[in-house]
Design an enzyme around this catalytic site. Structure first.
Site, PDB file in Angstrom:
ATOM      1  N   ASN A 148     -11.890 -38.668  -7.010  1.00 26.92           N
ATOM      2  CA  ASN A 148     -11.199 -39.757  -7.725  1.00 26.92           C
ATOM      3  C   ASN A 148      -9.848 -39.360  -8.314  1.00 26.92           C
ATOM      4  OD1 ASN A 148     -12.474 -38.207  -9.687  1.00 26.92           O
ATOM      5  ND2 ASN A 148     -12.670 -39.916 -11.089  1.00 26.92           N
ATOM      6  N   GLU A 246     -18.060 -31.130 -15.696  1.00 26.42           N
ATOM      7  CA  GLU A 246     -17.532 -32.414 -16.170  1.00 26.42           C
ATOM      8  C   GLU A 246     -18.190 -33.475 -15.320  1.00 26.42           C
ATOM      9  OE1 GLU A 246     -16.313 -34.182 -18.707  1.00 26.42           O
ATOM     10  OE2 GLU A 246     -15.382 -32.210 -18.817  1.00 26.42           O
ATOM     11  N   CYS A 280     -14.300 -41.187 -14.715  1.00 24.08           N
ATOM     12  CA  CYS A 280     -15.454 -40.881 -15.567  1.00 24.08           C
ATOM     13  C   CYS A 280     -15.175 -41.298 -17.001  1.00 24.08           C
ATOM     14  CB  CYS A 280     -15.845 -39.420 -15.454  1.00 24.08           C
ATOM     15  SG  CYS A 280     -14.505 -38.322 -15.819  1.00 24.08           S
ATOM     16  N   GLU A 455     -11.763 -28.391 -20.921  1.00 27.41           N
ATOM     17  CA  GLU A 455     -10.673 -28.202 -19.972  1.00 27.41           C
ATOM     18  C   GLU A 455      -9.368 -28.609 -20.648  1.00 27.41           C
ATOM     19  OE1 GLU A 455     -11.607 -28.792 -15.739  1.00 27.41           O
ATOM     20  OE2 GLU A 455     -12.714 -30.530 -16.462  1.00 27.41           O
TER      21      GLU A 455
HETATM   22  C1  UN1 Z   1      -8.200 -39.959 -17.204  1.00 25.31           C
HETATM   23  O1  UN1 Z   1      -8.912 -40.850 -17.659  1.00 25.31           O
HETATM   24  O2  UN1 Z   1      -6.965 -39.961 -17.337  1.00 25.31           O
HETATM   25  O3  UN1 Z   1     -13.087 -37.650 -13.164  1.00 25.31           O
HETATM   26  C2  UN1 Z   1      -8.737 -38.776 -16.522  1.00 25.31           C
HETATM   27  C3  UN1 Z   1     -12.572 -38.292 -14.067  1.00 25.31           C
HETATM   28  C4  UN1 Z   1     -12.046 -37.521 -15.230  1.00 25.31           C
HETATM   29  C5  UN1 Z   1     -10.581 -37.667 -15.395  1.00 25.31           C
HETATM   30  C6  UN1 Z   1     -10.183 -38.870 -16.159  1.00 25.31           C
HETATM   31  N1  UN1 Z   1     -12.385 -36.131 -15.078  1.00 25.31           N
HETATM   32  O4  UN1 Z   1     -12.497 -39.495 -14.010  1.00 25.31           O
END
Ligand code: UN1
Length: 475
Positions: A148, A246, A280, A455
């Site tokens: 993503n 994550e 996420c 992170e």
């Molecule tokens: C964001 O919301 O700018 O996989 C980053 C994901 C997260 C990154 C979101 N690790 O959606």
């Protein structure tokens, strides 16, 4: 001609190939990519282990210059890379270019951090003895990244890993190898010595498992699904590797009766539906105070009707396709589930056109106990849950197995402050979407969302280094 893996500074082919197709137009082939094997992982880990001592001992200026150059190249090519990102993942061109710029900035930020690595000097309890606490790189680190954010997440793991003196084996998601491949080319061009950065593309069950089980991989950083994260955590625990995970979210956005709806509605539309909900950090539970609920829903429906769905390469498009047919099926399954659980569905239709398109969905009159309000969908679908006042909204927001990001829209300082303090999430937003984070501050969550240290920002040093406490008696 397939794009190849980068191992020990050479482009090498794996054992088979995969087509990378555009989810907005499956006829459009973005490229053909090689699929590596466990033996390619062995070669990459060996190359990274051989490269490690010199890289770890190199002047921080040398490492900083390479990272800075890589960041500069990414920034200067952001239009072209953004277009490829949009074609392979389906997010809009504006989002894709923004993500590419974020990746460039990440490299430049960690170029600076390479020069700022600090330790401590602490008085010993014994006279004549000095105690120093320093940070050292871990060795070879394995990075496993999702589809993503095909360039930002590889960048935010690779840049700190290299800045602090580790060598890297990166395995990008099979659906989106193009951006990771471009990043590998750029690191190569920026002067990264052979073996310092290696790219092995291929299926997670083969490449990811081989990385987790390889005795010379010191640590694994992973972003992806909960199920895979659990498997990686188990593997790493068995081999006592450092691990950073994550995973998912079911992020709440509370809308209080005192909210400014001109702020709240765009924040909810952005948080729930932008990037087709495939973040996420997406706002998948909209928890709305009862006294404003009907007006809020009406305003959301109007805003949803105005959203432009379509080809992500068109400059007017706001919502692109979902990433794959499988993901579309998953999302439609959750729309059906929410309906069978008693929610009233707004939108959520599979659009009958080429590509994997659906209209964004609200699940009205949802309760927090429905499965559709508890499980991560990873699509443009949000439950709307009524709350009776602040305490109830807070309790609902925290009643989840996840804890990545949360938000509140309010004009009350007291509600904003209390929510920031009591939200069980790693990141809290006030009058802002739950998604869309800065690149230079910590990123991560609590409970089922994350595991290990944070992170990004200078806090990334916790994961990518190991502490050493040295005692010296000068005699
Ligand atoms: C964001 O919301 O700018 O996989 C980053 C994901 C997260 C990154 C979101 N690790 O959606």
């Amino acid at each position: 001609m397939a794009k190849l893996n980068l191992i020990a500074g050479e482009w090498v082919s794996g054992s088979s190939e995969i087509e990378n197709r555009n989810p907005a137009n499956p006829e459009d082939i973005v490229g053909i990519y090689t699929r590596g094997t466990a033996s390619d992982v062995n070669d990459a880990v060996s190359a990274a282990a051989v490269a490690f001592p010199d890289w770890a001992d190199a002047s921080p200026q040398f490492r900083a210059d390479i990272l800075d150059r890589a960041g500069q190249i990414i920034l200067s090519r952001h239009t072209e890379i953004g277009r490829i990102l949009s074609r392979e993942e389906g997010k809009t061109l504006a989002e894709a270019m923004g993500e590419t710029i974020r990746a460039g900035h990440l490299f430049k930020f960690f170029a600076g951090e390479a020069l700022r690595l600090a330790g401590d000097s602490i008085a010993s309890i014994r006279s004549g003895v000095d105690v120093e606490v320093t940070r050292e790189p871990l060795g070879v680190v394995g990075l496993i990244t999702p589809w993503n954010f095909p360039i930002a997440i590889p960048a935010w793991k690779t840049a700190p890993a290299l800045a602090y003196g580790n060598t890297v084996v990166l395995k990008p998601a099979e659906q989106t190898p193009a951006c990771a491949h471009i990043m590998a080319e750029i690191l190569h061009e920026a002067g990264c010595p052979p073996g310092v950065f290696n790219l092995v593309m291929g299926p997670g069950s083969v490449i990811g498992d081989a990385m987790v089980n390889h005795p010379n991989v010191a640590a694994i950083s992973f972003t992806g699904s909960e199920g895979v994260g659990q498997r990686i955590a188990d593997g790493c625990a068995r081999l006592r590797k450092k691990v950073q995970l994550e995973m998912g979210g079911k992020n709440p956005m509370v809308v209080m009766g005192d909210a400014d709806l001109d702020v709240a509605v765009p924040a909810c539309i952005n948080g729930a539906f932008y990037s087709t909900g495939q973040r996420c950090t997406a706002s998948s539970r909209l928890i709305v105070e009862a006294n404003i609920h009907d007006t809020f829903v009406e305003r959301m429906q109007t805003a949803m009707n105005d959203l432009v769905l379509g080809n992500p390469l068109d400059s007017t498009t706001q919502i692109g396709p979902v990433v794959s047919e499988g993901q579309l099926r998953n999302n439609m399954g959750y729309v059906e589930l929410a309906q069978s659980e008693g929610a009233e569905i707004v939108g959520g239709k599979h659009l009958d056109q080429p590509g994997f398109f659906q209209s964004p969905a609200l699940f009205l009159n949802a309760t927090n106990s429905m499965r559709s309000s508890r499980e991560e969908i990873f699509g443009p679908c949000a439950s709307v849950i009524k709350a009776d006042g602040f305490e109830h909204a807070l309790a609902l927001a925290n009643d989840t197995n996840f804890g990545l990001s949360s938000g509140i829209c309010t004009t009350s300082l007291r509600h904003a402050r209390n929510f920031k303090r009591s939200s069980e999430a790693g990141m809290v937003m006030v009058n802002l979407p739950t998604a869309g984070v800065d690149y230079h501050v910590p990123f991560g969550g609590r409970k089922g969302s994350s595991f290990g240290s944070r992170e990004q920002g200078r806090y990334a040093v916790e994961f990518y280094t190991s502490l050493k406490t040295a005692y010296t008696f000068a005699g």
